[in-house]
Scaffold this motif. Sequence first.
Motif, PDB file in Angstrom:
ATOM      1  N   ASN A 155      16.303   8.977  -5.324  1.00  0.00           N
ATOM      2  CA  ASN A 155      16.124  10.141  -4.451  1.00  0.00           C
ATOM      3  C   ASN A 155      14.666  10.517  -4.230  1.00  0.00           C
ATOM      4  O   ASN A 155      14.329  11.687  -4.034  1.00  0.00           O
ATOM      5  N   ASN A 156      13.783   9.524  -4.270  1.00  0.00           N
ATOM      6  CA  ASN A 156      12.361   9.768  -4.046  1.00  0.00           C
ATOM      7  C   ASN A 156      11.984   9.483  -2.599  1.00  0.00           C
ATOM      8  O   ASN A 156      12.648   8.729  -1.891  1.00  0.00           O
ATOM      9  N   ARG A 157      10.893  10.075  -2.171  1.00  0.00           N
ATOM     10  CA  ARG A 157      10.172   9.647  -0.971  1.00  0.00           C
ATOM     11  C   ARG A 157       9.016   8.790  -1.452  1.00  0.00           C
ATOM     12  O   ARG A 157       8.127   9.261  -2.177  1.00  0.00           O
ATOM     13  N   LEU A 158       9.027   7.506  -1.089  1.00  0.00           N
ATOM     14  CA  LEU A 158       8.015   6.566  -1.554  1.00  0.00           C
ATOM     15  C   LEU A 158       7.221   6.043  -0.370  1.00  0.00           C
ATOM     16  O   LEU A 158       7.784   5.500   0.588  1.00  0.00           O
ATOM     17  N   GLY A 159       5.906   6.212  -0.417  1.00  0.00           N
ATOM     18  CA  GLY A 159       5.043   5.786   0.667  1.00  0.00           C
ATOM     19  C   GLY A 159       4.802   6.878   1.677  1.00  0.00           C
ATOM     20  O   GLY A 159       5.377   7.973   1.607  1.00  0.00           O
ATOM     21  N   ASP A 160       3.922   6.553   2.653  1.00  0.00           N
ATOM     22  CA  ASP A 160       3.522   7.535   3.651  1.00  0.00           C
ATOM     23  C   ASP A 160       2.999   6.770   4.877  1.00  0.00           C
ATOM     24  O   ASP A 160       2.423   5.683   4.731  1.00  0.00           O
ATOM     25  N   PRO A 161       3.180   7.316   6.088  1.00  0.00           N
ATOM     26  CA  PRO A 161       2.667   6.626   7.280  1.00  0.00           C
ATOM     27  C   PRO A 161       1.162   6.382   7.269  1.00  0.00           C
ATOM     28  O   PRO A 161       0.673   5.516   7.997  1.00  0.00           O
ATOM     29  N   THR A 162       0.416   7.124   6.443  1.00  0.00           N
ATOM     30  CA  THR A 162      -1.034   6.925   6.374  1.00  0.00           C
ATOM     31  C   THR A 162      -1.448   5.946   5.274  1.00  0.00           C
ATOM     32  O   THR A 162      -2.635   5.659   5.131  1.00  0.00           O
ATOM     33  N   ASP A 163      -0.485   5.436   4.480  1.00  0.00           N
ATOM     34  CA  ASP A 163      -0.828   4.504   3.406  1.00  0.00           C
ATOM     35  C   ASP A 163      -1.390   3.201   3.982  1.00  0.00           C
ATOM     36  O   ASP A 163      -0.923   2.715   5.011  1.00  0.00           O
ATOM     37  N   ASN A 164      -2.361   2.626   3.279  1.00  0.00           N
ATOM     38  CA  ASN A 164      -2.990   1.395   3.757  1.00  0.00           C
ATOM     39  C   ASN A 164      -2.601   0.162   2.955  1.00  0.00           C
ATOM     40  O   ASN A 164      -3.150  -0.911   3.147  1.00  0.00           O
ATOM     41  N   ASN A 165      -1.614   0.286   2.058  1.00  0.00           N
ATOM     42  CA  ASN A 165      -1.232  -0.829   1.203  1.00  0.00           C
ATOM     43  C   ASN A 165      -0.159  -1.703   1.855  1.00  0.00           C
ATOM     44  O   ASN A 165       0.559  -1.254   2.753  1.00  0.00           O
ATOM     45  N   SER A 166      -0.018  -2.931   1.363  1.00  0.00           N
ATOM     46  CA  SER A 166       0.967  -3.845   1.939  1.00  0.00           C
ATOM     47  C   SER A 166       2.345  -3.668   1.326  1.00  0.00           C
ATOM     48  O   SER A 166       3.342  -4.009   1.944  1.00  0.00           O
ATOM     49  N   PHE A 167       2.427  -3.181   0.097  1.00  0.00           N
ATOM     50  CA  PHE A 167       3.750  -2.876  -0.462  1.00  0.00           C
ATOM     51  C   PHE A 167       3.700  -1.535  -1.173  1.00  0.00           C
ATOM     52  O   PHE A 167       2.639  -1.031  -1.541  1.00  0.00           O
ATOM     53  N   THR A 168       4.871  -0.932  -1.331  1.00  0.00           N
ATOM     54  CA  THR A 168       4.954   0.473  -1.715  1.00  0.00           C
ATOM     55  C   THR A 168       5.142   0.689  -3.207  1.00  0.00           C
ATOM     56  O   THR A 168       4.634   1.656  -3.756  1.00  0.00           O
ATOM     57  N   GLY A 169       5.882  -0.182  -3.875  1.00  0.00           N
ATOM     58  CA  GLY A 169       6.103   0.032  -5.295  1.00  0.00           C
ATOM     59  C   GLY A 169       6.748  -1.166  -5.944  1.00  0.00           C
ATOM     60  O   GLY A 169       7.115  -2.146  -5.283  1.00  0.00           O
ATOM     61  N   GLY A 170       6.898  -1.090  -7.271  1.00  0.00           N
ATOM     62  CA  GLY A 170       7.530  -2.179  -7.982  1.00  0.00           C
ATOM     63  C   GLY A 170       7.877  -1.820  -9.408  1.00  0.00           C
ATOM     64  O   GLY A 170       7.212  -1.011 -10.046  1.00  0.00           O
ATOM     65  N   ALA A 171       8.980  -2.413  -9.889  1.00  0.00           N
ATOM     66  CA  ALA A 171       9.338  -2.439 -11.300  1.00  0.00           C
ATOM     67  C   ALA A 171       9.367  -3.913 -11.664  1.00  0.00           C
ATOM     68  O   ALA A 171      10.376  -4.605 -11.444  1.00  0.00           O
ATOM     69  N   SER A 172       8.260  -4.418 -12.180  1.00  0.00           N
ATOM     70  CA  SER A 172       8.082  -5.856 -12.340  1.00  0.00           C
ATOM     71  C   SER A 172       6.870  -6.108 -13.224  1.00  0.00           C
ATOM     72  O   SER A 172       6.078  -5.196 -13.479  1.00  0.00           O
ATOM     73  N   PRO A 173       6.691  -7.365 -13.698  1.00  0.00           N
ATOM     74  CA  PRO A 173       5.415  -7.695 -14.343  1.00  0.00           C
ATOM     75  C   PRO A 173       4.269  -7.400 -13.378  1.00  0.00           C
ATOM     76  O   PRO A 173       4.416  -7.529 -12.162  1.00  0.00           O
ATOM     77  N   GLN A 174       3.126  -7.034 -13.939  1.00  0.00           N
ATOM     78  CA  GLN A 174       2.039  -6.589 -13.065  1.00  0.00           C
ATOM     79  C   GLN A 174       1.359  -7.729 -12.328  1.00  0.00           C
ATOM     80  O   GLN A 174       0.846  -7.538 -11.227  1.00  0.00           O
ATOM     81  N   ASN A 175       1.388  -8.942 -12.893  1.00  0.00           N
ATOM     82  CA  ASN A 175       0.763 -10.083 -12.238  1.00  0.00           C
ATOM     83  C   ASN A 175       1.565 -11.347 -12.534  1.00  0.00           C
ATOM     84  O   ASN A 175       2.274 -11.432 -13.541  1.00  0.00           O
ATOM     85  N   ASN A 176       1.437 -12.345 -11.676  1.00  0.00           N
ATOM     86  CA  ASN A 176       2.119 -13.624 -11.883  1.00  0.00           C
ATOM     87  C   ASN A 176       1.211 -14.559 -12.677  1.00  0.00           C
ATOM     88  O   ASN A 176       0.769 -15.598 -12.201  1.00  0.00           O
ATOM     89  N   THR A 177       0.913 -14.154 -13.921  1.00  0.00           N
ATOM     90  CA  THR A 177       0.060 -14.940 -14.799  1.00  0.00           C
ATOM     91  C   THR A 177       0.656 -14.955 -16.194  1.00  0.00           C
ATOM     92  O   THR A 177       1.524 -14.142 -16.534  1.00  0.00           O
ATOM     93  N   ASP A 178       0.188 -15.868 -17.028  1.00  0.00           N
ATOM     94  CA  ASP A 178       0.700 -15.959 -18.392  1.00  0.00           C
ATOM     95  C   ASP A 178       0.440 -14.691 -19.197  1.00  0.00           C
ATOM     96  O   ASP A 178       1.121 -14.431 -20.182  1.00  0.00           O
ATOM     97  N   SER A 179      -0.560 -13.916 -18.788  1.00  0.00           N
ATOM     98  CA  SER A 179      -0.865 -12.680 -19.511  1.00  0.00           C
ATOM     99  C   SER A 179       0.098 -11.556 -19.151  1.00  0.00           C
ATOM    100  O   SER A 179       0.009 -10.471 -19.719  1.00  0.00           O
ATOM    101  N   SER A 180       1.001 -11.791 -18.211  1.00  0.00           N
ATOM    102  CA  SER A 180       1.950 -10.756 -17.774  1.00  0.00           C
ATOM    103  C   SER A 180       3.388 -11.149 -18.086  1.00  0.00           C
ATOM    104  O   SER A 180       4.276 -11.049 -17.251  1.00  0.00           O
TER     105      SER A 180
END
Length: 495
Positions: free
Chosen positions: A403-428
């Motif tokens: 039930n959240n509002r995620l993101g905004d029309p003024t946001d400059n990012n390519s994706f809005t959110g995630g529940a995931s490892p932070q990077n696709n590397t062995d350290s994650s």
Amino acid sequence: MADETLCPKKSPRTASEAGFLTRFAAVACLLAAAAPAAARTSTTVVAQLEATRLSGPAPLAVQFDASGTTSSLSSQHPFHQVRYAFNFGDDQGLSWPVSGLPKNTQSGGPLAAHVYDLPGTYQVRVRATDQAGGYSERSVTVEVTDPNAVYTGTGTICVSTAANFSGCPAGASQSRALPSSATYSGHRVLLRRGETFDTINIPHGSQNVQVGAFGTGAKPRVSSVLVGVLNPPNSSFPRDITIMDLDVLQRFEQFVTMSRLLLYRNTFEVPTGEFIPAQINIASALAYIVQNHTLAANQYFQPRELFVVENMVRGSTANPLVNMAGEGSRFVLMGNDMGTAQQHTVRIWEMHKGFIAHNALRGRSSDGIRVSLKVHSGGLGDYNDNYAISGSVYASRQIVIANNRLGDPTDNNSFTGGASPQNNTDSSREGLEDVVLESNVFYRGPNTNTEFILMGRRMTARGNIRADGGTPNISQYNNSYRLLPAEWTGPFFHQ
């Protein structure tokens, strides 16, 4: 017929809000209407209900947990496929500004939370409904006491630099200066509205503290609020700390660890002067302190029962680094309005039994590669309250994002959110499991191509929509994150 408590007849204030509320109401009504008209008690599902606490002074924040519910249906996973309807027994006719849904109920996943503002006795009920339409119920009773009785007489300290004590509770102490740090424990400290104060320091060992406001007018302005110390002399970490109704100019910092924190209805201004890593920072230094301090690891506990509720946080793309960062168990973010930072809006390092609901999380950043909500973890281990057992490598488990509002029309990012490892590397090699992403409304900026990334095992996405009417891109990545063992990717439940 759909339950009218899930379909409130609320008049929107603007045309844009009308469309926003209509989408939320449609999702809630569909969930209610999907249940059979003649639901019956069932032997296949047995509801369970736990509360983080059953008593305390107002405002009392409680998380409710029905994840112990069991089902004998082999095809039904109770966390993901049983639906839960909570009633907190506190119907004041109030609704969440973001979702338009009533504050007294929560439907969907097995975790929920509520803040009780008024003294009284409240019966909390959950109904767990299985896929066949059978249901089971469980209830608990919560006792909320009057803070005027808990902090009677000189247990309350009113502070006014101008010696204006109009509205201060009768019998309270009166002071023109903030109390010494040692005085906070066991006290309620009320600051005069419309006045400005220095940093509030609540020291290590403090318990049963409330800091709030008295009088009329604008919220009292404070430079910062600091809880605990970076070099704790013993394991008496802060407990039962409420910070409410303040205008914070720089930051809130909770050092190392604590239990039972409520940050409630505060405003966080764009920080100036010194660079701020996070305007709200909860236990981010815990792992470093345990490794570099004198207390044994088994003297530390994980931060727990953390409630960040109805705060407004505004930063800039230059300062702070993030609006909020933290980690912990029984962790609730609810009804907040946050956005704009150098990097992420909200970053949760590790989260056990997390409830993130009814927030407006925007995401404008300095480089356009950040997110509104980032939940990752420390590793693949099991959680334990004792830091010596689970340390900083436990997987994030049992999280409801709803039930959240995620993101905004003024946001400059390519994706809005995630529940995931932070990077696709062995350290994650960071595991997440049992995450429910439901009934959220996503707003796209000019560069948005992905609404949310779900990466882990047993992940659910249901009822999420885009504000512009398009189909949200909920990306799973499946096995493309080769750093994770195969058993940590999927299954995914789409409902």
